[in-house]
Design an enzyme around this catalytic site. Structure first.
Site, PDB file in Angstrom:
ATOM      1  N   TYR A 179       0.815  -1.224   0.000  1.00  0.00           N
ATOM      2  CA  TYR A 179       0.000   0.000   0.000  1.00  0.00           C
ATOM      3  C   TYR A 179       0.847   1.271   0.000  1.00  0.00           C
ATOM      4  CZ  TYR A 179      -3.149  -3.740   0.868  1.00  0.00           C
ATOM      5  OH  TYR A 179      -3.806  -4.937   0.738  1.00  0.00           O
TER       6      TYR A 179
ATOM      7  N   HIS B 156      -0.349  -9.007  -0.102  1.00  0.00           N
ATOM      8  CA  HIS B 156       0.333  -9.043   1.202  1.00  0.00           C
ATOM      9  C   HIS B 156       1.644  -9.799   1.093  1.00  0.00           C
ATOM     10  CE1 HIS B 156      -3.876  -8.168   2.091  1.00  0.00           C
ATOM     11  NE2 HIS B 156      -3.415  -7.464   3.102  1.00  0.00           N
TER      12      HIS B 156
END
Ligand SMILES: Cc1ncc(C[n+]2csc(CCOP(=O)(O)OP(=O)(O)O)c2C)c(N)n1
Ligand SMILES: [Mg+2]
Length: 806
Positions: A554, A595
């Protein structure tokens, strides 16, 4: 006095005599008129080729006078390229400095905002000295360094305003007298109407409403963004109408929103006074929508607005020109006579013309001696080589030579005379070497602050262990490190998504909010750009923020802010501003497409100017934090996502030991091959090395620990000198960070010299890893992949000893 500061004055109707009032207004008119002249002349300078590009504040002068009146010492501005009138009216810039920047004059002090590095109207004030030490920021009108990306100023603005909240509410910060007077400072933002279409604008507006911080946003609305009119930019073509839901009411906090016409001088003065009082006294964000502005010369020197504005619009712009309107109001209300105004205008034209001339002459004069020296030096060589006379003659006849022309001549002369050794040539060479150092300072210096608190000035303290040292989860090492540092330094604050109440998603901050309070350990909304901006603004105002991005994947949402603003800050201001933000995040392999990110080459490409720490475990991470907390340069630290639960030995001095940046470590010694890896991949490599040793292959494993800077003590090449074989293993894309490492080791460290076979890289696949353990196995380098790659390299070198396995 072409370089004199102009400066506006506050209007306090209750105390002013008419004559005082009159002189303030006339002085304001003078500033606005001079600013317009600077725009007109500036454009001409570009169109006649003396400067390369120009963007000016014409049509936006009058509201900026009103904003300047409300702006006090200690306040901050985060704005954009239209604010020259504000800069003149606050004394942040003189007109001569404005022109020096237009000419890109790199001479010390000429362009005090960027040392000749930024386009015109990109202002900044001096927060720090050459050695990195801070000035007293409460005594000056502060201007954070402008950037060109539209809306890019908004993220930083949130942080500048948020700092006032911390200074006001956290009494432990009262000792920081040079940064704030009880948090009474307002952060002023400016933005163009069209740039409010950017996501970062809405993110910043929402964040400031939530945070309730003294942020005052002015929108300069001229109904266009270059050629694109409001109907393509803004719902209902009216940004304050759209933002009405942010208006506070009796029950709920929010904004105070004002709308005022940009040509109405008395109304503007009144609105700004009122709005900034609310903002400063109550710590309520305010939005001032300044409408009906114009752009008499068009957007920039790149084109004319007649191409895209209708005749009606153009004639409306002439009629509603804010300076014309102010002039008419002065006459109507008998503040000044026609003669008085004409006198001001006449003097202003002369004043601006003189300032421009002086700036231009100083720019040329700074190069002329170099031009003359070079002509003399090359001419003196011409007796050996007649063709050099032509180069000297060419340079002599170049009117208004810029440095590039001087240096092109020098380098050509050096090349052409390569086989003519002479004392004259040696003199030219010596001149060139010396000037190259000056030019490095002018054009290439200050990527980092490099001051007395630079990370490489921080003492190296080894971790201490004894028999009582406990094995704990990795996250507990971090937790203990943060705890000790927060106790030691009240300037430290940490914030991010889920970082406060639960102590981050991996518990590194667990329990610390309860101990240090919500002002220091704080949850934020999901808003990566403004989390970074919050960090930048706080750091520019003397605090030490740890700004967290929940997962490295992110960071992409915040990359614009980090790249455009934070990473470029020291360079683009030539070191007069700094923002030691520590970006904490976690990455590398875990689960799934979002992730497991390790987009290291993206970071390496975008964030030069920051340090990049890639610790292999939480102890190394803690040591890096201990260094960064004591230093003053920005960094990204990527913790290993899969490392928080692994057991590590807790150092006795967990808050004090330091891991120096740029110090590579040999994790395991070996003789057959050098493997360089970092972060989570290192454990894979270590496991592979165990099996390889059974196959008779001895692997030397190196952890560079930080990629920016990279192995400053040449550990890698020294290892290569021993093993003669090189493999780089990481989880980035093929040709990503592994290519960077090869460039460092083979080219910079001259490792190619020691190779006896092809150097190799083993990276992840070009796609992101699918979800699940199998997705990881088939996408990221596995233990099997490492073993087989190394074995193959050994087979290539000695097929008899290492027979083919496939
Ligand atoms: C992120 C980004 N996108 C595009 C541009 C190119 N650009 C420069 S100014 C501009 C228009 C801005 O209009 P507005 O915000 O209304 O300000 P104005 O120039 O009208 O004062 C654009 C598109 C840019 N500088 N940055
Ligand atoms: Mg506009």
């Amino acid at each position: 006095m072409p370089n004199e500061k102009l400066m506006t004055n506050a209007i306090d109707a209750s105390e002013l005599s008419f004559n005082d009032f009159k002189s303030i207004v006339i002085n304001d008119y003078k500033i606005a008129f001079e600013s317009r002249q600077a725009s007109v002349l500036g454009r001409r300078e570009v169109l006649t080729g003396k400067a390369k590009f120009g963007i000016f504040g014409d049509g936006k002068e009058v509201p900026q006078l009103a904003m300047a009146k409300a702006f006090k010492n200690g306040d901050w501005r985060s704005g954009y390229y239209r604010d020259q009138t504000f800069a003149f009216a606050t004394g942040i810039s003189t007109i001569k400095e404005f022109f020096a920047q237009l000419y890109a004059n790199p001479t010390d002090g000429a362009d005090p905002f960027s040392g000749g590095r930024q386009m015109n109207c990109h202002f900044a004030t001096k927060s720090v000295n050459e050695d990195g030490s801070w000035n007293d920021l409460t005594k000056i009108k502060n201007c954070s360094s402008d950037i060109s990306p539209t809306g890019g100023q908004m993220a930083r603005l949130v942080g500048l305003a948020y700092a006032s909240k911390l200074f006001k509410q956290n009494k432990e910060l009262n000792y920081l007298k040079h940064f704030s007077v009880n948090g009474n400072e307002v952060a002023f933002g400016t933005i163009g109407n069209a740039s409010t279409s950017e996501g970062v604008f809405f993110e910043a507006i929402n964040a400031a409403g939530v945070l309730q911080i003294p942020m005052a946003v002015s929108i300069w609305d001229d109904a266009y963004g270059i050629s694109v009119p409001a109907k393509y930019q803004t719902t209902k073509e009216d940004i304050s109408e759209v933002l009405k839901g942010f208006q506070r009411n009796a029950d709920q906090p929010g904004y105070e929103i004002y709308k005022v016409k940009g040509w109405d001088y008395p109304a503007l003065c009144e609105v700004y006074e009122k709005a900034i009082n609310v903002c400063r006294e109550e710590h309520v964000p305010v939005l001032i929508h300044v409408t009906e502005l114009t752009q008499p010369q068009g957007h920039s020197t790149s084109g004319s607005h007649e191409r895209y504005k209708s005749k009606d619009r153009l004639s409306w712009e002439t009629e509603y020109d804010c300076i014309q309107k102010m002039r008419a109001w002065m006459l109507e209300s008998a503040v000044a006579t026609e003669d008085e105004i004409a006198e001001v205008e006449k003097n202003a034209k002369v004043f601006v013309r003189n300032a421009q001339k002086e700036a231009w002459n100083e720019f040329l004069d700074s190069i002329k001696p170099e031009q003359k020296q070079v002509v003399d030096l090359i001419s003196s060589m011409a007796k050996h080589q007649p063709e050099l006379a032509k180069i000297a003659a060419n340079l002599t006849s170049t009117a208004d030579a810029q440095r590039r022309e001087v240096f092109t001549a020098v380098r050509k002369a050096i090349r052409l005379s390569a086989s003519f050794n002479s004392p004259e040539r040696n003199e030219l060479l010596a001149w060139y070497m010396q000037q190259s150092r000056f030019n490095h300072d002018r054009y290439n210096s200050k990527l980092h602050t490099n001051g007395k608190e630079s990370p490489d000035m921080i003492a190296v303290v080894d971790a201490v262990y004894d028999e009582q040292s406990k094995m704990v989860d990795g996250r507990e090492v971090l937790n203990a490190c943060f705890n000790e540092n927060f106790a030691r330094d009240p300037r430290l604050v940490a914030f991010g998504e889920d970082l406060g109440n639960i102590g981050d998603v991996n518990q590194g901050f667990a329990g610390l909010q309860a101990k240090y309070g919500e002002l220091r350990i704080t949850d934020t909304g999901i808003r990566e750009m403004t989390i970074m901006g919050q960090g930048i603004g706080l750091a520019m105002r003397g605090l030490k923020p740890i700004a967290e991005i929940q997962y490295l994947d992110y960071l992409i949402f915040a990359l614009n802010v980090l790249s455009d603003d934070l990473a470029s800050l020291s360079y683009r201001t030539k070191g007069i501003q700094k923002a030691p933000v520590i970006v904490r995040t976690r990455g590398h392999r875990l689960e799934g497409i979002w992730h497991s990110g390790s987009p290291i080459s993206m970071i390496l490409g975008a964030l030069r100017g920051m340090h990049l720490c890639v610790p292999r475990n939480m102890t190394q991470a803690a040591g890096m934090y201990n260094t960064l907390f004591r230093a003053d340069e920005p960094a990204v630290v990527i913790e290993c996502l899969n490392g928080y639960r692994l057991k590590e030995k807790l150092p006795g001095n967990v808050g004090d030991f330091t891991v120096p940046l740029g110090k590579a470590e040999v994790l395991e010694e070996g003789t057959d091959i050098t493997v360089i890896s970092y972060g989570s991949s290192l454990r894979i490599v270590q496991e592979a090395a165990e099996e390889l040793s059974l196959l008779g292959i001895s692997v030397e494993i190196i952890d560079p620990q930080t990629l920016l800077p990279f192995d400053t003590t040449q550990v890698c090449v020294n290892s290569l000198a021993k093993t003669n074989k090189l493999l780089v293993v990481d989880e980035d894309v093929p040709g990503g960070a592994s290519a960077y490492i090869l460039q460092k080791v083979l080219e910079e460290q001259k490792g190619y010299f020691h190779l006896d076979g092809q150097p190799k890289t083993l990276s992840a696949k070009a796609h992101r890893p699918p979800f699940g353990s199998d997705g990881d196995y088939f996408s990221k380098p596995s233990v099997d992949d490492v073993i087989e790659t190394i074995y193959q390299m050994m087979h290539d070198a000695n097929p008899t000893k290492y027979p083919s396995i496939f």
